[in-house]
Write an enzyme that holds these catalytic residues in place. Structure first.
Site, PDB file in Angstrom:
ATOM      1  N   ASN A   1       0.871  -1.176   0.000  1.00 52.67           N
ATOM      2  CA  ASN A   1       0.000   0.000   0.000  1.00 52.67           C
ATOM      3  C   ASN A   1       0.907   1.225   0.000  1.00 52.67           C
ATOM      4  O   ASN A   1       1.506   1.548   1.021  1.00 52.67           O
ATOM      5  CB  ASN A   1      -0.895  -0.040   1.258  1.00 52.67           C
ATOM      6  CG  ASN A   1      -1.719   1.222   1.402  1.00 52.67           C
ATOM      7  OD1 ASN A   1      -1.781   2.052   0.501  1.00 52.67           O
ATOM      8  ND2 ASN A   1      -2.357   1.376   2.556  1.00 52.67           N
ATOM      9  N   TRP A   2       1.000   1.867  -1.161  1.00 49.52           N
ATOM     10  CA  TRP A   2       1.922   3.005  -1.280  1.00 49.52           C
ATOM     11  C   TRP A   2       1.433   4.235  -0.511  1.00 49.52           C
ATOM     12  O   TRP A   2       2.185   5.170  -0.321  1.00 49.52           O
ATOM     13  CB  TRP A   2       2.078   3.413  -2.742  1.00 49.52           C
ATOM     14  CG  TRP A   2       2.770   2.421  -3.618  1.00 49.52           C
ATOM     15  CD1 TRP A   2       3.214   1.165  -3.272  1.00 49.52           C
ATOM     16  CD2 TRP A   2       3.097   2.592  -5.003  1.00 49.52           C
ATOM     17  NE1 TRP A   2       3.791   0.558  -4.352  1.00 49.52           N
ATOM     18  CE2 TRP A   2       3.738   1.413  -5.437  1.00 49.52           C
ATOM     19  CE3 TRP A   2       2.910   3.619  -5.909  1.00 49.52           C
ATOM     20  CZ2 TRP A   2       4.186   1.246  -6.740  1.00 49.52           C
ATOM     21  CZ3 TRP A   2       3.353   3.461  -7.210  1.00 49.52           C
ATOM     22  CH2 TRP A   2       3.992   2.280  -7.618  1.00 49.52           C
TER      23      TRP A   2
ATOM     24  N   GLU B   1      -6.689   4.703   8.038  1.00 55.53           N
ATOM     25  CA  GLU B   1      -6.467   6.124   7.732  1.00 55.53           C
ATOM     26  C   GLU B   1      -7.722   6.733   7.104  1.00 55.53           C
ATOM     27  O   GLU B   1      -8.025   7.906   7.315  1.00 55.53           O
ATOM     28  CB  GLU B   1      -5.234   6.274   6.821  1.00 55.53           C
ATOM     29  CG  GLU B   1      -3.948   6.046   7.620  1.00 55.53           C
ATOM     30  CD  GLU B   1      -2.792   5.464   6.838  1.00 55.53           C
ATOM     31  OE1 GLU B   1      -2.792   5.517   5.593  1.00 55.53           O
ATOM     32  OE2 GLU B   1      -1.859   4.935   7.493  1.00 55.53           O
TER      33      GLU B   1
ATOM     34  N   SER C   1       3.740  -2.074  10.434  1.00 54.90           N
ATOM     35  CA  SER C   1       5.192  -2.142  10.647  1.00 54.90           C
ATOM     36  C   SER C   1       5.790  -3.505  10.293  1.00 54.90           C
ATOM     37  O   SER C   1       6.710  -3.985  10.951  1.00 54.90           O
ATOM     38  CB  SER C   1       5.552  -1.749  12.088  1.00 54.90           C
ATOM     39  OG  SER C   1       5.155  -0.424  12.343  1.00 54.90           O
TER      40      SER C   1
ATOM     41  N   GLY D   1       3.004  -1.097   4.291  1.00 52.91           N
ATOM     42  CA  GLY D   1       3.022   0.347   4.018  1.00 52.91           C
ATOM     43  C   GLY D   1       4.432   0.814   3.706  1.00 52.91           C
ATOM     44  O   GLY D   1       4.937   0.641   2.593  1.00 52.91           O
ATOM     45  N   GLY D   2       5.097   1.390   4.698  1.00 50.24           N
ATOM     46  CA  GLY D   2       6.434   1.984   4.503  1.00 50.24           C
ATOM     47  C   GLY D   2       7.411   1.090   3.761  1.00 50.24           C
ATOM     48  O   GLY D   2       8.106   1.548   2.841  1.00 50.24           O
TER      49      GLY D   2
END
Ligand code: 13P
Length: 252
Positions: A9-10, A99, A215, A236-237
């Site tokens: 997920n960018w 989010e 994470s 994510g990151g």
């Protein structure tokens, strides 16, 4: 055997040129080096979808969006419908990310509507659920996840559930460096699978992929993915760096 999935997920990262370059490098990586058991999915911002779809069309990596409109079409300035997403060649859409729930106040009822529109447009839905830190600390995490599933998702029929991938993302683990322990993840994933079983029966529960998100990185992915009810990750990151993302895929 359940489908294993690693989805990136960018979020709101990368401009058009950066995103397409990155897509091409991921496409090439998995063409040269098969991803083994896992289906890899890139969930990009809307602006990348058409170009990324072109790049990915002969490869093994699938494409998804991160959100869709809650209406099918019409005068909704600035919105992008599920059907528009499907028309780019994308196969997936993330719905219910924390989010969106937090910053855009998307509630269970709205998410249920979006999910139905997405499925009716032929998109598979990565449906996200998960509790906040406060909710976990006060012992309400199971109740919250149950409510999110019952109100947001369990309006679907058993056939429609074939289009669903679940993602458990504890909000306190997203972007914080804190990860749910493999035991915490397994405990919640098992609970989620049991709820699906209660509502839709054993067959549906057995084949439902349930991803972990929060994470997730190369150093912890293998241990989390080794748990019996964890079928992959929503990243994510670490999905923004080729080395990290591909290492997570290879953790299976
Ligand atoms: P991080 O991997 O950056 O914690 O984000 C997880 C996430 O929200 C994926 O949807």
């Amino acid at each position: 055997m359940r489908k294993k999935i690693v989805a990136g997920n960018w979020k709101m990262n990368m401009d058009l040129a950066e995103g397409l370059k990155f897509t091409a490098s991921i496409d090439k990586y998995f063409k040269d080096k098969p991803s083994g058991k896992a289906q890899v999915i890139l969930c990009t911002p809307f602006i990348h979808l058409a170009g990324a779809s072109d790049i990915l069309k002969h490869g093994k990596v699938a494409l998804g969006a991160q959100n869709c409109a809650s209406e099918a079409s019409g005068a909704y300035t600035g919105e992008v419908s599920a059907w528009m997403i499907k028309s780019t060649g994308a196969e997936y859409v993330i719905i219910g990310h924390s989010e969106r729930r937090t910053y855009y106040h998307e509630d269970d009822k709205l998410l249920s509507k979006k999910t139905l529109l997405a499925i009716n447009s032929g998109l598979k839905v990565i449906f996200c659920i998960g509790e906040s830190l406060n909710e976990r600390e006060s012992g309400k995490h199971f109740l919250i996840v149950k409510r999110q599933l019952e109100e947001g998702l369990f309006t679907l029929t058993e056939n429609q559930m074939d289009m669903i991938v679940l993602a458990y993302e504890p909000v306190w683990a997203i972007g914080t460096g804190l990860t749910a322990s493999p035991e915490q993840a397994q405990e919640m994933h098992k609970y989620i699978r049991d709820l699906v079983k209660e509502k839709y029966g054993n067959e549906c529960a057995k084949k439902m992929p349930i991803l972990y998100g929060g994470s997730c990185k190369p150093s912890n992915a293998a241990e989390i993915f080794s748990k019996p009810d964890v079928d992959g990750g929503l990243i994510g990151g670490a999905a923004l760096k080729k080395e990290d993302f591909t290492a997570i895929v290879e953790a299976f």
